[in-house]
Design a protein around this motif. Structure first.
Motif, PDB file in Angstrom:
ATOM      1  N   MET A   1      11.814 -26.424 -13.685  1.00  0.00           N
ATOM      2  CA  MET A   1      12.839 -26.060 -14.651  1.00  0.00           C
ATOM      3  C   MET A   1      12.703 -24.587 -14.986  1.00  0.00           C
ATOM      4  N   THR A  23      20.440 -25.733 -18.144  1.00  0.00           N
ATOM      5  CA  THR A  23      19.124 -25.341 -17.637  1.00  0.00           C
ATOM      6  C   THR A  23      18.035 -26.357 -17.956  1.00  0.00           C
ATOM      7  N   LYS A  24      18.430 -27.559 -18.318  1.00  0.00           N
ATOM      8  CA  LYS A  24      17.449 -28.614 -18.634  1.00  0.00           C
ATOM      9  C   LYS A  24      16.658 -29.047 -17.397  1.00  0.00           C
ATOM     10  N   THR A  25      17.324 -29.073 -16.237  1.00  0.00           N
ATOM     11  CA  THR A  25      16.626 -29.451 -14.999  1.00  0.00           C
ATOM     12  C   THR A  25      17.106 -28.562 -13.860  1.00  0.00           C
ATOM     13  N   ASP A  26      16.266 -28.455 -12.844  1.00  0.00           N
ATOM     14  CA  ASP A  26      16.646 -27.685 -11.662  1.00  0.00           C
ATOM     15  C   ASP A  26      17.849 -28.303 -10.954  1.00  0.00           C
ATOM     16  N   LYS A  27      17.968 -29.626 -11.019  1.00  0.00           N
ATOM     17  CA  LYS A  27      19.097 -30.302 -10.370  1.00  0.00           C
ATOM     18  C   LYS A  27      20.418 -29.870 -11.000  1.00  0.00           C
TER      19      LYS A  27
END
Length: 106
Positions: A1, A23-27
């Motif tokens: 992240m 931007t909570k997760t890379d996904k």
């Protein structure tokens, strides 16, 4: 992240609250960056057009959900009327622009 700088839209800049959600997760970051600037613009305009804070928060949450579901544009959104590279569609003109002008008169 990572808290990397995310891309904005064609006309609209990415607001901080939406950026924080994306931007909570890379996904989610990857999904956001994989859509076109016009598609990002549609999501940003949709979020920014909310009149109430609760609606804005709900739209931010739905943006993330819709990206995760594979959608490339906000569901049930007529499109950004702020773009200068194209004229508003007849539907946008009638519903959004003409309606707003009438409400300002009366």
């Amino acid at each position: 992240m990572g808290k990397s700088k995310l891309s904005g839209g064609l006309v609209h800049k990415l607001p901080v609250d939406l950026s924080n959600a994306l931007t909570k997760t890379d996904k989610i970051i990857s999904l956001w960056e994989s859509i076109t600037p016009i598609a990002r613009n549609e999501f940003i305009c949709w979020v920014e057009s909310a009149k109430q804070e609760k609606t804005r928060e709900r739209r931010i949450k739905r943006t993330v959900e819709e990206l995760l579901d594979g959608q490339k544009r906000p569901c049930c959104w007529v499109g950004c009327v702020h773009r200068t590279d194209k004229d508003p569609s007849k539907w946008q003109q009638a519903v959004l622009i003409d309606k707003k002008a009438k409400s300002l008169k009366g």
